[in-house]
Design an enzyme around this catalytic site. Structure first.
Site, PDB file in Angstrom:
ATOM      1  N   GLY A 169       0.818  -1.210   0.000  1.00  0.00           N
ATOM      2  CA  GLY A 169       0.000   0.000   0.000  1.00  0.00           C
ATOM      3  C   GLY A 169       0.850   1.257   0.000  1.00  0.00           C
ATOM      4  CG  ASP A 170       3.346   2.309   3.344  1.00  0.00           C
ATOM      5  OD1 ASP A 170       2.529   3.193   3.601  1.00  0.00           O
ATOM      6  OD2 ASP A 170       3.768   1.508   4.191  1.00  0.00           O
ATOM      7  CB  SER A 171       5.383   0.257  -2.615  1.00  0.00           C
ATOM      8  OG  SER A 171       6.297  -0.081  -1.587  1.00  0.00           O
ATOM      9  CG  LEU A 172       0.317  -0.252  -4.972  1.00  0.00           C
ATOM     10  CD1 LEU A 172      -0.994  -0.948  -4.644  1.00  0.00           C
ATOM     11  CD2 LEU A 172       0.547  -0.245  -6.479  1.00  0.00           C
ATOM     12  CB  ALA A 174       5.645   5.808  -2.848  1.00  0.00           C
TER      13      ALA A 174
END
Length: 397
Positions: A169-172, A174
């Site tokens: 979720g964080d990487s998406l 970002a």
């Protein structure tokens, strides 16, 4: 490569990265990978918690902070806020992933900073976005994954919802933020003005949810967990072998025919139960059982080679050692070894995507806390040795 050698499609652009952990810093990593000068701002004496992350050894910092310049700055003080304003006057982008409203509380919201630099593009990554009733809440990637619908679809239907094993979720969020920043940069070329990129974790996950919303609103269907398969897409599953598992994806009619030939059972391709996409979907479980009964007596490599010979997509379920040994990874330098002062054998994923004319690269790994204070405060902002010493003594840097 030295810290000042230009490379990549984003060379000549400067980024101030605030915030910590993954959601903001991964956006900064993507931009730094492609040549932007990313100045990573960290709390004096503490730094980003990512400096301590990693299993067995704290190696994650080497990846997420690669190509970035580290400075220390206490944004909770007036002097620290003034220094940031000086940096903003000389930058193109500002990344932050604080709780919504934090920068405004410090007098550093976009309305204020855009007066200093009208071309500033502010990249804001948060759990719930900058508006709406949930915006003030603390929001981690795991919560955004649940709210956006991904967690409900992850795992086996007989168990509680699983996580993917990554901070997806964080990487998406970002990645969406980085995409928005490049869009805003193009717009700035036309108008001269910057804008705000509002990337919410739950919305970045929601954007990946395919047709789940119209399936509900139009067909009253709620998609649920299905484990290793997609319902009605068959055969496409993980099958047992004599020494592990293999993934075979032969759901297209012509590909399924080639799989049947490889199995020595060409009659399956014309069997009414399996001859069409729809028929295979209706008989998914029995078809998977039939294929698994065939695969279980052969080694995974033999099956992978056989599938390749017959034009059927297949492959092992890779872990890190498999990636390190794979000839395709090696041929494309997908994983690279990097010099490091503490870790002699550190390898990491290379820069993606690949650009033919202006490729990105990893110039250096994550640096020590405050390693570039002199370069940025002395060189870029022109602070004297005495001024920097006073700021350091006051705990501002």
């Amino acid at each position: 490569m030295g810290h000042d050698e230009a490379f990549g499609a984003l060379q000549g652009l400067r980024v101030i990265e605030l915030g910590q952990l993954i959601a903001g810093p991964f956006c900064g990593q993507l931009m730094a990978d492609h040549g932007a000068e990313v100045i990573k701002v960290e709390q004096p004496g503490l730094g980003d918690p990512m400096r301590e992350w990693g299993r067995n050894k704290p190696v994650w910092w080497s990846v997420i902070a690669r190509n970035k310049k580290s400075v220390t700055l206490n944004l909770r003080t007036k002097d620290g806020q003034d220094l940031l304003r000086e940096l903003v006057a000389r930058t193109d982008f500002l990344i932050e992933n604080f709780r919504a409203g934090t920068l405004e509380k410090w007098g550093l919201g976009y309305d204020e900073l855009s007066k200093i630099n009208p071309g500033l593009i502010m990249i804001r990554v948060s759990g719930y976005g900058q508006t709406g009733p949930y915006s003030p809440r603390a929001g981690y990637g795991s919560i955004g994954e649940a709210m956006g619908g991904m967690r409900n679809l992850a795992g086996d239907p007989g168990t509680p919802p699983s996580r993917v094993g990554l901070s997806i979720g964080d990487s998406l969020a970002a990645t969406m933020a980085c995409l928005g920043a490049v869009m805003a940069l193009h717009r700035r070329h036309l108008t001269g003005r910057g804008q705000v990129i509002d990337s919410a974790i739950y919305e970045a996950v929601l954007a990946m949810m395919e047709s789940t919303i119209p399936e509900y609103t139009e067909a009253n269907f709620i998609r649920e967990r299905t484990g290793a398969v997609l319902p009605n897409v068959s055969p496409s599953n993980v099958y047992p072998t004599s020494d592990g598992d293999i993934l075979i994806a032969a759901n297209q009619d012509s590909v399924f025919g080639r799989l049947c030939e490889a199995m020595g059972k060409p009659e399956l391709a014309v069997d009414p139960r399996y001859a069409t996409h729809t028929a295979r979907g209706k008989h998914q479980e029995e078809l998977d059982a039939l294929i698994g009964e065939w695969t279980k007596d052969f080694p995974a490599k033999y099956l992978a080679d056989l599938m390749e010979e017959n034009g059927v997509p297949a492959g092992k379920i890779y872990k890190a050692p498999d990636m390190m040994a794979d000839e395709h990874f090696k041929a494309r330098d997908a994983i690279v070894h990097m010099p490091h002062p503490d870790f002699a054998n550190i390898h990491m994923q290379n820069v993606f995507p690949r650009l033919s004319e202006t490729p990105g690269k990893i110039a250096w790994v994550g640096e020590p806390l405050g390693a570039h204070n002199e370069e940025i405060y002395g060189g870029l902002l022109g602070k004297s040795d005495e001024e920097r010493a006073a700021l350091e003594a006051a705990g501002t840097i």
